[in-house]
Design an enzyme around this catalytic site. Structure first.
Site, PDB file in Angstrom:
ATOM      1  N   ASP A 189       0.856  -1.181   0.000  1.00  0.00           N
ATOM      2  CA  ASP A 189       0.000   0.000   0.000  1.00  0.00           C
ATOM      3  C   ASP A 189       0.905   1.248   0.000  1.00  0.00           C
ATOM      4  O   ASP A 189       2.122   1.164   0.161  1.00  0.00           O
ATOM      5  CB  ASP A 189      -0.990  -0.007   1.169  1.00  0.00           C
ATOM      6  CG  ASP A 189      -2.211   0.863   0.846  1.00  0.00           C
ATOM      7  OD1 ASP A 189      -2.155   1.622  -0.146  1.00  0.00           O
ATOM      8  OD2 ASP A 189      -3.207   0.806   1.579  1.00  0.00           O
TER       9      ASP A 189
HETATM   10  C1  BGC Z   1      -5.023   3.251  -0.078  1.00  0.00           C
HETATM   11  C2  BGC Z   1      -5.151   2.173  -1.132  1.00  0.00           C
HETATM   12  C3  BGC Z   1      -4.965   2.778  -2.497  1.00  0.00           C
HETATM   13  C4  BGC Z   1      -3.643   3.506  -2.557  1.00  0.00           C
HETATM   14  C5  BGC Z   1      -3.379   4.128  -3.907  1.00  0.00           C
HETATM   15  C6  BGC Z   1      -3.786   4.108  -0.260  1.00  0.00           C
HETATM   16  O1  BGC Z   1      -3.805   5.204   0.566  1.00  0.00           O
HETATM   17  O2  BGC Z   1      -5.006   2.627   1.198  1.00  0.00           O
HETATM   18  O3  BGC Z   1      -6.405   1.542  -1.021  1.00  0.00           O
HETATM   19  O4  BGC Z   1      -5.030   1.771  -3.469  1.00  0.00           O
HETATM   20  O5  BGC Z   1      -3.641   4.535  -1.599  1.00  0.00           O
HETATM   21  O6  BGC Z   1      -4.190   5.201  -4.159  1.00  0.00           O
END
Ligand code: BGC
Length: 702
Positions: free
Chosen positions: A257
């Site tokens: 993540d």
């Molecule tokens: C979120 C993810 C997301 C990623 C990219 C993160 O802050 O937890 O779900 O895919 O950002 O945008």
């Protein structure tokens, strides 16, 4: 030598690490930290993937640098959160899950994939399938709800939809199932907080949707930001290597993540960036999203012997293989700049949105709206708020292409005067003035999109700002009031449920929100949406879900020494799967055949459903099981099947399920799946409300 082996042999260390690096473009901001200058990174081979970039021109320009100007000409993987639509926005997952319709779940993902691919995207960070049982957590909006069976079906359908039957097709994109696992159980519903979760609950509740996505062939998996019992998921080798790659034979790519690898230092499990990079790579995380920890830390980690060259190569191969599976080596621009979906996607958005609406309460027959109505007042901050209808993950959705509630109703009732007054701008007295001459009031209440989603935990689940004051003043006028709740979670408004003539959960319904709401209000369609989360009546009840164990002293009304509260009832405001319609249905004659079976056998469960009303409608019937005696105390109800039937007035139908006894297995004493003989109870009903369930028993022989 194949392409991947040849590339690996030719790559420098920096180029290998580049293939594991996924920095963010400037186009959307979905995480913390400074953004890198992408062009030079792509040219030098230090950036092999990007996120938050879309638009055929933008993607093509960067891709051209990779395939024409970098030394090895390896194409980029372009990722974006296409969570519930790309340019055409569908209802948020919490709402769409309430259709209980895997075909639609798949179709909307397919449509979103085609639009996103046409905009240069090759991978989405979806489906999000975190089981969510605490509405304080803002990300409940992105989740299919509280139930592992629903989340598993959702995970599989979405994976099939995004990826299609052929990942190389220019209308397919790679799916990333997220966030492995337990994120929905953050302590006190507080975003990013540490999670305490038993191994049993992890395996029984939170992991099944991920197993379902893997079984459906999902291309990528994203571990969650959080730690469970002190082990950050980004460094959880037992889960990512043991459970995911070992037990479930997952061969795809694991993508961290946003910034999660660097955050291992803040978790307090890595002394420096090299240690953080080593922990993540050893756990099986192939791609570093946006933290640059692999670029900064892997060279030192290799030097110190914390990771091996073979581990690095294995991750690089997996990334290259995904690019190959997507056809990027042969056609790096894939669908970019092509026409997108070749079917009426707005119509799909409208149909999905209207079927996601949940009629929570309804009295006095106020709905559907009478055709005689000549004057309606539509009041509240969400009435003309097209942008808010898109919800918190709107990808490339555009407010100017979104239908507000007011616009939708005006289009549906061209001969009715629909008066509106924005209480935020003109105050409550002016809003009341608009209501006085109207025959009926529609209150558009709830959350703005930014009040749900990531980093949007709330400690108070009432209506924000002065909305309650406004609503009560309107209700005091004594007119029939219909309340529409825009939100990404259940809102705790018992007073509204008591006083309004009807309340509908309209969630964030996306591009066609206004038309969809009008379709239901005017009776063009009868509401069919069902709740995939239990709706609490009081914040003190959360986390709340139907699949609870009985305990030794289950709730007993009037009995002090039973599991209950002194000050509030123990029952929810609305049970899981609740959702009224304009028809009414009667269930009868639940039968299981045979009633004595062996473990390897399948039973047939059937029940009759009759439309007892004068309106055509769709009945949704749920099949639950209960194992009253086992080596581990089992949940009071577990969902095992759903069936939807369109029924004309007075029509009856016999619904059937084929249920293998293997579906009764559970996580046993030693944390392995166990199937124990004995009596099982089967229940059918229109929701998890125990009062409405029919029952039949079977005996499973050892
Ligand atoms: C979120 C993810 C997301 C990623 C990219 C993160 O802050 O937890 O779900 O895919 O950002 O945008």
């Amino acid at each position: 030598m194949g392409r991947i082996e040849a590339l690996l042999a030719a790559m420098t260390l920096a180029e290998k690490i580049g293939q594991l690096n996924m920095p963010a473009s400037h186009q959307a901001v979905t995480g913390p930290g400074a953004r890198r200058e992408l062009e030079e990174g792509v040219r030098s081979g230090q950036v092999g993937n990007v996120l938050n970039l879309w638009g055929a021109g933008e993607v093509q320009a960067l891709q051209r640098l990779a395939v024409e100007h970098s030394r090895l000409r390896i194409p980029l993987l372009v990722g974006l959160d296409v969570v519930h639509g790309h340019r055409t926005i569908f209802p948020v997952p919490l709402a769409e899950a309430g259709l209980f319709d895997p075909d639609i779940w798949q179709q909307t993902a397919r449509a979103a994939a085609a639009e996103a691919a046409a905009d240069g995207v090759s991978l989405t960070f979806a489906p999000m399938v975190d089981v969510a049982r605490d509405p304080r957590w803002g990300r409940m909006v992105e989740s299919p709800g509280e139930d592992p069976w629903v989340a598993s079906a959702f995970a599989a359908a979405k994976t099939r939809g995004f990826q299609g039957t052929d990942l190389r097709a220019t209308s397919s994109i790679a799916a990333t199932v997220k966030h492995l696992s337990g994120y929905g159980a953050v302590t006190a519903g507080r975003e990013y907080a540490s999670v305490e979760l038993s191994e049993r609950t992890l395996h029984e509740v939170h992991l099944p949707p991920f197993a379902a996505a893997v079984a459906a062939g999902v291309a990528a998996v994203m571990p969650a930001f959080i730690d469970v019992a002190g082990v950050p998921m980004t460094a959880n080798a037992a889960l990512l290597q043991g459970w995911l790659r070992g037990r479930h034979a997952f061969e795809g790519v694991v993508i961290s993540d946003y910034n999660a690898i660097a955050e291992l230092r803040i978790h307090g499990v890595a002394a420096d960036t090299a240690a953080a990079a080593a922990l993540a790579l050893s756990a099986g995380v192939d791609i570093d999203m946006a933290s640059e920890a692999y670029v900064e830390g892997l060279p030192a980690a290799l030097e110190r012997g914390l990771v091996s060259a073979a581990q690095l190569d294995a991750s690089v191969s997996r990334v290259l293989r995904l690019k190959e599976r997507l056809g990027l080596f042969d056609d790096p621009y894939r669908g970019a700049g092509t026409g997108g979906p070749d079917f009426p996607i707005r119509e799909l958005a409208r149909q999905t949105a209207r079927r996601a609406i949940v009629l929570l309460t309804h009295r006095g027959g106020v709905l559907p709206l009478s055709t005689e109505l000549q004057h309606i007042a539509m009041i509240g901050p969400l009435a003309a708020a097209a942008k808010e209808m898109l919800g918190p993950w709107a990808a490339a959705g555009r407010p100017e292409e979104t239908v507000s509630i007011l616009e939708g109703l005006k289009a549906a009732l061209p001969n009715c005067r629909i008066e509106t007054s924005d209480p935020d701008a003109r105050g409550i007295p002016a809003a009341l003035e608009s209501c006085r001459a109207a025959q009926l009031v529609i209150l558009c209440l709830g959350e703005e999109a930014a009040m749900s989603g990531e980093a949007a935990s709330r400690a108070d689940l009432g209506l924000p700002g002065k909305q309650r004051e406004l609503a009560e003043a309107v209700l005091d006028l004594g007119k029939p009031v219909i309340a529409l709740l825009t939100s990404g979670r259940p809102l705790i408004v018992p007073w509204l449920f008591e006083r309004a003539a009807a309340v509908l959960a309209t969630w964030f319904l996306g591009s066609e929100a206004g038309h969809a709401i009008a379709d239901v209000l005017t009776g063009k369609v009868s509401p069919t949406g069902k709740l995939t989360v239990t709706w609490p009546r009081h914040l003190g009840q959360v986390p709340i879900f139907y699949g609870q164990r009985p305990g030794g002293r289950p709730p007993r009304s009037g009995e002090r020494l039973s599991s209950s509260y002194l000050d509030i009832p123990v029952t929810p405001q609305f049970h899981f799967a609740h959702g009224l319609s304009y028809s009414s249905f009667v269930l009868s004659d639940l039968r299981c055949t045979p009633t004595a079976v062996k473990m390897a056998e399948t039973i047939e469960v059937s029940v009759s459903v009759r439309n007892a009303s004068g309106r055509a409608g769709e009945a949704t019937v749920f099949l639950f099981v209960r194992d009253p005696l086992a080596s581990i105390s089992r949940a009071l109800l577990e969902l095992k099947g759903v069936s939807r039937s369109a029924l004309e007035p007075g029509e009856s139908k016999r619904i059937q399920w084929q249920l293998p006894i293997a579906a009764f297995a559970f996580i046993g004493v030693d944390l392995d799946r166990a199937l124990e003989p004995g009596r099982f109870e089967l229940y059918a009903g229109e929701s998890a409300d125990p009062a409405g369930l029919l029952r039949c028993d079977i005996e499973v022989m050892g």
